[in-house]
Design a protein around this motif. Structure first.
Motif, PDB file in Angstrom:
ATOM      1  N   GLN A 130      -2.968  -0.272   3.927  1.00 21.18           N
ATOM      2  CA  GLN A 130      -2.895   1.044   3.478  1.00 21.18           C
ATOM      3  C   GLN A 130      -2.398   1.231   2.225  1.00 21.18           C
ATOM      4  O   GLN A 130      -2.828   1.736   1.092  1.00 21.18           O
ATOM      5  N   THR A 187      -4.334  -0.648  -0.570  1.00 22.94           N
ATOM      6  CA  THR A 187      -5.558  -0.117  -1.152  1.00 22.94           C
ATOM      7  C   THR A 187      -5.191   1.212  -1.838  1.00 22.94           C
ATOM      8  O   THR A 187      -5.954   1.382  -2.854  1.00 22.94           O
ATOM      9  N   PHE A 188      -4.402   1.882  -1.511  1.00 27.25           N
ATOM     10  CA  PHE A 188      -3.959   3.207  -2.481  1.00 27.25           C
ATOM     11  C   PHE A 188      -3.460   2.726  -3.573  1.00 27.25           C
ATOM     12  O   PHE A 188      -3.991   3.282  -4.739  1.00 27.25           O
ATOM     13  N   SER A 247     -12.641   2.241  -3.043  1.00 28.48           N
ATOM     14  CA  SER A 247     -11.155   2.169  -2.481  1.00 28.48           C
ATOM     15  C   SER A 247     -10.984   3.219  -1.641  1.00 28.48           C
ATOM     16  O   SER A 247     -10.077   3.105  -0.561  1.00 28.48           O
ATOM     17  N   LEU A 288      -9.670   2.713   2.350  1.00 31.49           N
ATOM     18  CA  LEU A 288      -8.841   3.507   2.638  1.00 31.49           C
ATOM     19  C   LEU A 288      -8.939   4.437   4.093  1.00 31.49           C
ATOM     20  O   LEU A 288      -8.226   4.285   4.985  1.00 31.49           O
ATOM     21  N   THR A 335      -7.472   3.462   8.088  1.00 34.17           N
ATOM     22  CA  THR A 335      -6.855   4.491   8.713  1.00 34.17           C
ATOM     23  C   THR A 335      -7.683   4.853  10.099  1.00 34.17           C
ATOM     24  O   THR A 335      -6.972   4.939  11.297  1.00 34.17           O
TER      25      THR A 335
END
Length: 540
Positions: free
Chosen positions: A187, A190-191, A300, A304, A308
């Motif tokens: 996470q 990817t952010f 992206s 994400l 999640t």
């Protein structure tokens, strides 16, 4: 090896293995290897069959509470960390130890492979996205550097900056995956990748080369999860099938690097400027430079969300059951823990370092193709960058398809043989480019053949087999950190080789560069020849 019976029944017999201490300095590797090939298996007493869905790999044997339990004994604190087993008829030991072995086996592995296909698919998507952040810009990067007033040397620094960002975080993300879990690490990365794509879309607005390098570093940091994703694939697959599964993951990675130039070339066609004298601008203008970055932003954000929502993390609280150590496994561990290099390293450590060096020596030449492939096609074959990008993408797609067959190929050849064969084809593909005509344009088929040998067969086969070899030598130990260092070694090569390539081409010519790359690969192949038997034994 010492076996004691004392007239007791077979299922009450104790089996003891005395391992050498770390100070053991035997260096007769061939004798130790011969021991592993001739040793017979000291099989513990037969027990009821394992429940359906249990991995039967020797490295991850399932032990039912209904079977005779297995106690772990270590002779001393200085002994190597290998499980020594003593079997007794006591079915309550595992209950007392609170080891949820059944849950671990049923949720991670089956006899055929992976029991959580959704998380594995998300993991593959992250692998694809990480290398897509490099490949999608391949057709336009040289033109973008020229728009900023740069040359081949500047292009080398720009390409290297991506791998520099990756190298900064590969070991860190690997340790985070072990400490905090795979999901949290993916996470965060990817952010960061999403932020990097936003920055890249503004390169033409800022109009500075240093900003392009900074944006590329951010992309590299965001895609620095290769060690994490490979470690995840290694941990959830049985050892006997691992190279086949890693081949699938590597095929996805390779497609991200070499097939996504199709998308970049498509944006060149769709977003080409109307007039030659028209100036390019950054976002919100949509052109051949900003469109790939915005497309990566969308990918992206989607990834994400999928991490999640659908990615299930590994449960770190559950532990694997103690494995039963056969005579062959004992001999392999004795070889792996033998001291060498005047006692500074063990054989296993030295082989792991050698694999990292080999990874660097194969990724370095590949990064030179990524750096100068378009400029090379324009100057020696009179190709347009969209055409050259399409050829590279086609060969990369063929390479990804060839990796799909690695499971079948691995049944006939071991990892060291596949790595050696891949390196040989890679050398041939590079050597073709050392005899080009510098005064007149060369036949386009030579460019296509070279790309086919390098992109479709040579590099993907040798790299995939090398990843599988490294993973098998590591074994069932936590792989996040070690896979991070393995990937970091490749990033070091992707930083240094493009920069050196830029200077070599500027001072000499590109044919000289290809000759140097062929020599580098020949040096790398010598490691495989010298240590083939040791590598094959440790990987078994």
């Amino acid at each position: 090896m010492r076996m004691e019976n004392n007239g007791a029944a077979m299922n009450e017999r104790d089996v003891h293995f005395q391992l050498p201490s770390p100070s053991h300095t035997t260096t007769d590797y061939n004798a130790l290897i011969d021991t592993t090939t001739t040793a017979t298996t000291a099989t513990p007493p037969s027990s009821p069959s394992s429940p359906p869905g249990t991995a039967q790999d020797p490295e991850s044997s399932y032990v039912s509470p209904d079977q005779p339990s297995t106690n772990v004994n270590v002779n001393s604190s200085s002994a190597p960390s290998v499980l020594l087993v003593t079997t007794k008829d006591d079915a309550n030991d595992y209950d007392n130890a609170n080891l949820d072995v059944r849950s671990f086996a049923s949720t991670v592995l089956t006899a055929d492979g992976i029991a959580d296909p959704t998380s594995f698919k998300v993991n593959c998507l992250i692998v694809f996205l990480g290398d897509m952040s490099r490949g999608i810009f391949f057709p336009t990067m040289w033109e973008l550097v020229q728009q900023l007033g740069g040359d081949q040397v500047m292009l080398g620094y720009v390409i290297a900056s991506f791998s520099f960002g990756r190298m900064l975080v590969l070991p860190l993300f690997g340790s985070w995956s072990t400490k905090y879990g795979y999901k949290w690490t993916l996470q965060i990365s990817t952010f960061i990748l999403f932020l990097g794509t936003i920055l890249f879309a503004q390169v033409l607005t800022v109009q500075r080369a240093w900003y392009l390098i900074f944006a590329n570093i951010m992309l590299g940091i965001g895609s620095g999860t290769l060690g994490v994703t490979m470690a995840y694939a290694s941990e959830v697959t049985p050892k006997r099938q691992r190279t086949g599964y890693i081949a699938w993951v590597t095929a996805v990675q390779y497609a991200g690097t070499t097939a996504t130039p199709f998308i970049g070339s498509l944006f060149i066609v769709l977003c080409a400027r109307e007039r030659e004298d028209q100036e390019y601008k950054g976002f919100p203008e949509i052109n051949e430079f900003t469109a790939p970055a915005l497309f990566m932003s969308f990918m992206s954000a989607t990834s994400l969300f999928l991490i999640t929502k659908y990615f299930e993390d590994r449960q770190r609280g559950a532990k694997e059951s103690p494995r039963k150590l056969s005579a062959r496994q004992y001999a392999n561990e004795e070889l792996a823990n033998t001291s060498t290099c005047f006692g500074f390293f063990t054989v296993r450590t030295l082989c792991l370092i050698g694999c990292m060096a080999l990874n660097a020596f194969t990724k370095g030449p590949m990064s030179c193709f990524e750096t100068l492939g378009i400029e090379f096609a324009e100057s020696r074959f009179d190709m347009h960058r969209a055409e050259a990008g399409s050829i590279v993408a086609t060969m990369g797609l063929l390479g990804a398809m060839s990796l799909m067959a690695m499971g079948l190929i691995c049944q006939k050849f071991d990892d060291t043989q596949l790595t050696s064969g891949g390196v040989l084809l890679f050398i041939i593909g590079i050597f073709i480019n050392t005899q080009l005509d510098q005064d007149e344009m060369n036949a386009p088929w030579r460019y296509s053949l070279s790309m086919f040998l390098c992109y479709s067969i040579g590099y993907p086969v040798c790299h995939t087999a090398l990843v599988g070899l490294f993973s098998k030598i590591v074994g069932r130990r936590p792989q996040g950190t070690l896979q991070g260092w393995f990937s970091a070694s490749g990033s070091v090569a992707r930083i240094s080789f493009p920069i050196l390539a830029g200077y070599i081409v500027s001072d000499y010519d590109i044919e000289t560069l290809f000759k140097i790359l062929a020599i580098v690969l020949l040096i790398a192949s010598s490691f495989l020849v010298a240590f083939r038997r040791v590598l094959t034994t440790l990987a078994s």
